[in-house]
Design a protein around this motif. Structure first.
Motif, PDB file in Angstrom:
ATOM      1  N   VAL A 276     -14.463 133.629 -28.375  1.00 18.58           N
ATOM      2  CA  VAL A 276     -15.452 134.395 -27.608  1.00 18.58           C
ATOM      3  C   VAL A 276     -16.874 133.956 -27.954  1.00 18.58           C
ATOM      4  O   VAL A 276     -17.740 133.862 -27.079  1.00 18.58           O
ATOM      5  CB  VAL A 276     -15.272 135.905 -27.877  1.00 18.58           C
ATOM      6  N   LEU A 277     -17.124 133.675 -29.238  1.00 18.92           N
ATOM      7  CA  LEU A 277     -18.470 133.299 -29.665  1.00 18.92           C
ATOM      8  C   LEU A 277     -18.926 132.006 -28.987  1.00 18.92           C
ATOM      9  O   LEU A 277     -20.046 131.931 -28.467  1.00 18.92           O
ATOM     10  CB  LEU A 277     -18.510 133.149 -31.184  1.00 18.92           C
ATOM     11  N   ASP A 279     -17.752 130.752 -26.270  1.00 17.26           N
ATOM     12  CA  ASP A 279     -17.901 131.013 -24.831  1.00 17.26           C
ATOM     13  C   ASP A 279     -19.266 131.638 -24.521  1.00 17.26           C
ATOM     14  O   ASP A 279     -19.914 131.277 -23.535  1.00 17.26           O
ATOM     15  CB  ASP A 279     -16.783 131.943 -24.350  1.00 17.26           C
ATOM     16  N   ILE A 280     -19.701 132.565 -25.368  1.00 20.86           N
ATOM     17  CA  ILE A 280     -21.014 133.199 -25.172  1.00 20.86           C
ATOM     18  C   ILE A 280     -22.127 132.160 -25.317  1.00 20.86           C
ATOM     19  O   ILE A 280     -23.093 132.132 -24.538  1.00 20.86           O
ATOM     20  CB  ILE A 280     -21.203 134.353 -26.178  1.00 20.86           C
ATOM     21  N   ILE A 281     -21.983 131.285 -26.312  1.00 23.59           N
ATOM     22  CA  ILE A 281     -22.992 130.235 -26.515  1.00 23.59           C
ATOM     23  C   ILE A 281     -23.065 129.313 -25.299  1.00 23.59           C
ATOM     24  O   ILE A 281     -24.157 128.969 -24.824  1.00 23.59           O
ATOM     25  CB  ILE A 281     -22.671 129.435 -27.796  1.00 23.59           C
ATOM     26  N   GLU A 282     -21.915 128.903 -24.771  1.00 28.11           N
ATOM     27  CA  GLU A 282     -21.891 128.013 -23.616  1.00 28.11           C
ATOM     28  C   GLU A 282     -22.512 128.671 -22.392  1.00 28.11           C
ATOM     29  O   GLU A 282     -23.277 128.037 -21.656  1.00 28.11           O
ATOM     30  CB  GLU A 282     -20.448 127.588 -23.323  1.00 28.11           C
ATOM     31  N   VAL A 283     -22.204 129.938 -22.182  1.00 21.07           N
ATOM     32  CA  VAL A 283     -22.781 130.651 -21.036  1.00 21.07           C
ATOM     33  C   VAL A 283     -24.295 130.734 -21.168  1.00 21.07           C
ATOM     34  O   VAL A 283     -25.039 130.524 -20.195  1.00 21.07           O
ATOM     35  CB  VAL A 283     -22.156 132.058 -20.917  1.00 21.07           C
ATOM     36  N   ASN A 284     -24.768 131.009 -22.373  1.00 25.97           N
ATOM     37  CA  ASN A 284     -26.213 131.123 -22.576  1.00 25.97           C
ATOM     38  C   ASN A 284     -26.923 129.782 -22.432  1.00 25.97           C
ATOM     39  O   ASN A 284     -28.058 129.720 -21.925  1.00 25.97           O
ATOM     40  CB  ASN A 284     -26.512 131.724 -23.953  1.00 25.97           C
ATOM     41  N   ILE A 285     -26.274 128.701 -22.862  1.00 30.47           N
ATOM     42  CA  ILE A 285     -26.871 127.376 -22.674  1.00 30.47           C
ATOM     43  C   ILE A 285     -27.004 127.059 -21.184  1.00 30.47           C
ATOM     44  O   ILE A 285     -28.039 126.563 -20.724  1.00 30.47           O
ATOM     45  CB  ILE A 285     -26.027 126.304 -23.396  1.00 30.47           C
ATOM     46  N   ASN A 286     -25.962 127.353 -20.427  1.00 35.43           N
ATOM     47  CA  ASN A 286     -26.025 127.126 -18.979  1.00 35.43           C
ATOM     48  C   ASN A 286     -27.096 127.994 -18.324  1.00 35.43           C
ATOM     49  O   ASN A 286     -27.783 127.551 -17.382  1.00 35.43           O
ATOM     50  CB  ASN A 286     -24.662 127.397 -18.347  1.00 35.43           C
TER      51      ASN A 286
END
Length: 462
Positions: A276-277, A279-286
């Motif tokens: 989950v962590l 995934d959250i990082i990837e979403v925020n980068i995008n």
């Protein structure tokens, strides 16, 4: 034994079958024709879209080039300046004597500088103009309006640097005043009444006469490349300060954004656990990649200036802000390049006994290098053209000097374009603005061309 009734046996109707076949053929032909028409219409639409796009690009570049190229030539005059010792009566440059202390020598040197500042340097230029064309001797008071005011200070600085010039003559190219350049270039309507003209009738007539005699001439304006911006002498305004500011910022972006972005992408793509962590990082980068650049300017003003108290309007702060803005682009393009490497490369390396780190750095990373370099250079080119975040950290201030370090006050090329566009001397700075745009576009196109070249050079086909 029963016999069948001939009337109940179906009869083969050849004509009906032939008619059905023709109908099917016609239906198929119509369908194919319709599909071909749609395909041709789609191709024509795509072609017209490309032509329309190229037309607007050519229109844009033609407009910029038409306005900007003439600004690389500026009205000037080459005069034999005689450094008359009777006019430059400040005496020789002081030399420290053996019996005096440094304070005494400094006092004598300051007194000499004061005398040099009081010299009538304009008289040297006016005398040289009259020597070249004696017919203008009666217009001595008007001649100083033909050249830009900073040229007198340039003569002073030349003598400061080399006092041996006193008593000698030297051919020097002097820039005409900005208003004179506008008049001779035809950038102002000559039919306007005198009240709306920037020059008096005598100055306009003098400029036309000297232009006809070849005293005033157009020459390539190298001053735009090695001088900083100027308000007191608009004719000498240049891009050197803005260029150095952009250079310092791009170096900071290259040394901060690219290493951190590439390292982050490698970890997220090759080593980070899928949870989950991450995934959250990837979403925020995008999401950060889609954030308007002005938001990064607000962040930079709050963090780097408001909290860390870094110098206002410095390339250091601008570089840090642009590094934050470029990071998501570098991470996303690097991850895409790593994903493009076939999994069989990783499997083969691991199967031969390589560790995970060896697999990534010895096999995967070299194959992904073209895409990584391309994404990094495109990110730097994007940062080079940004204006909004720099306005919020104070880089829109007028700076009349070329920065020597990233801590000095400076501006940047896109901000300099913004400042010149709003200058009150619009007739003169409209061309300068287009010329600055040409320089900025040339740098950005060069960076993008370099990215394409790197991709072609290091590209590997599987």
């Amino acid at each position: 034994m029963s016999t069948s009734n001939p009337s109940t046996v179906p009869q083969f109707d050849a004509e009906a079958a032939a008619s059905a076949r023709e109908q099917r053929k016609q239906t198929i032909a119509n369908s194919l024709a319709k599909r071909h028409r749609k395909e041709k219409l789609f191709q024509a639409s795509g072609f017209m879209a490309v032509i329309a796009g190229l037309f607007f690009v050519v229109l844009l570049f033609s407009s910029i080039l038409a306005k900007g190229l003439p600004a690389f030539w500026q009205t000037s005059m080459t005069l034999p300046i005689t450094f008359d010792a009777q006019i430059i009566d400040a005496g020789p440059k002081p030399v420290q004597l053996a019996e005096e202390n440094p304070a005494q020598y400094e006092q004598r040197y300051i007194a000499w500088q004061t005398k040099m500042g009081m010299v009538d340097w304009d008289a040297l230029i006016v005398n040289a103009m009259i020597a070249k064309d004696p017919s203008i001797a009666n217009y001595r008071d008007e001649l100083s309006s033909l050249y830009t005011s900073s040229e007198a200070y340039r003569l002073r600085d030349m003598v400061f640097k080399d006092p041996s010039l006193i008593g000698q003559s030297k051919e020097i190219n002097l820039l005409a005043d900005a208003n004179v350049d506008v008049w001779l270039a035809g950038n102002i309507d000559r039919s306007l009444p005198d009240a709306q003209q920037q020059l008096s009738p005598e100055i306009r007539q003098l400029a036309d006469d000297l232009k006809a005699k070849g005293v005033l001439e157009n020459s390539f304006n190298t001053n735009i490349f090695y001088s900083a911006d100027s308000r007191s002498s608009p004719a000498t305004s240049g891009l050197a300060g803005a260029f150095m500011g952009s250079l310092f910022m791009m170096l900071i972006v290259i040394f901060i954004s690219i290493p951190i972005g590439v390292a982050s992408a490698i970890y997220l793509e090759e080593f980070a656990p899928k949870n989950v962590l991450t995934d959250i990082i990837e979403v925020n980068i995008n999401n950060l990649a889609a954030v308007p650049s002005i938001v990064f300017g607000l962040l930079g003003a709050a963090i780097f200036i408001g909290w860390m108290h870094l110098p206002l309007s410095a390339p250091l702060v601008g570089g840090l802000v642009l590094s934050l803005m470029t990071l998501p682009t570098v991470i996303i393009t690097t991850r895409a390049s790593l994903k493009a490497v076939p999994p069989s490369i990783r499997q083969a390396a691991l199967g031969l006994g390589a560790s995970k780190v060896q697999t990534v750095f010895h096999h995967v990373l070299p194959l992904a290098l073209p895409g990584i370099l391309t994404g990094a250079i495109i990110g730097v080119a994007q940062a080079l053209g940004e204006t909004a975040p720099l306005l919020l950290i104070g880089m829109s201030a007028f700076v009349a000097s070329v920065p020597a370090t990233p801590f000095d006050q400076s501006t940047a090329l896109p901000v300099q374009i913004f400042l010149w566009q709003g200058n009150e001397l619009r007739n003169f700075f409209e061309g300068r603005t287009a010329a600055a745009i040409i320089v900025l576009l040339a740098l950005m196109i060069s960076l993008n061309a370099f990215a394409v070249w790197l991709r072609k050079k290091f590209e590997v086909r599987w």
